[in-house]
Scaffold this active site. Sequence first.
Site, mmCIF file in Angstrom:
data_model
loop_
_atom_site.group_PDB
_atom_site.id
_atom_site.type_symbol
_atom_site.label_atom_id
_atom_site.label_comp_id
_atom_site.label_asym_id
_atom_site.label_seq_id
_atom_site.Cartn_x
_atom_site.Cartn_y
_atom_site.Cartn_z
ATOM 1 N N GLY A 1 -91.188 69.159 -14.715
ATOM 2 C CA GLY A 1 -89.989 68.547 -15.263
ATOM 3 C C GLY A 1 -89.507 69.250 -16.509
ATOM 4 O O GLY A 1 -88.849 70.295 -16.450
ATOM 5 N N CYS A 2 -89.852 68.691 -17.660
ATOM 6 C CA CYS A 2 -89.310 69.198 -18.917
ATOM 7 C C CYS A 2 -89.819 70.585 -19.273
ATOM 8 O O CYS A 2 -89.097 71.377 -19.874
ATOM 9 C CB CYS A 2 -89.596 68.205 -20.036
ATOM 10 S SG CYS A 2 -88.774 66.603 -19.781
#
Length: 209
Positions: A148-149
């Site tokens: 994700g991030c």
Amino acid sequence: MTNPGQPGLPEHHLRPGRRPALLVVDFVRAYLTQSSPLYAGVEATRASCVKLLGAARKARIPVIHTNVVYERGGKDGGVFFRKLPALACFERGLHPELAAFGEGLEPAEGETVISKQYASAFFGTSLASTLTALGVDTVLIAGVSTSGCVRATAVDACQHGFIPLVVRDAVGDRHPAPHEANLYDLQAKYAEVISLEAAERYLAGLTQN
């Protein structure tokens, strides 16, 4: 040389620069607390990140931490907040015990903290201009989550002209499958994926020349 996992795709390696910064992405207690809806079981990753942070401080390179902060109700989180209701952990003042930085990863005096609302640490923040102002050419990336991030940040680092070094041992995800798949793809297209040991050697070498 070709990448054996993607036939015909040439494999090239990026050479790290001499002016790195460490970027610790969202390593807060929401990912380390078992009762949290975002718990990721990344305790070993945290321990590696603590070591990496220590090496970065010893090398006296810039250290930047990110966290996620929303206004109450998540009105500044848009579609991302609606898609992932667990992000309510990060509504301002609602769950300070989950929003706090992980043990051993608390920002030291003088280290920059950038609050964000979306996956990439670059999106809608001052990160790119901060790194440019510091003369940074290479970004060591640690934190959560790999798929994700961390991934979004590494891709944007590349797109902003910084060499991304994703430290394998110091990034984590909820499951090994997306963790490994995303590290594989980052290495193939956008970044260099390196071990903690290699990162420590790189940082130590900065002070020897």
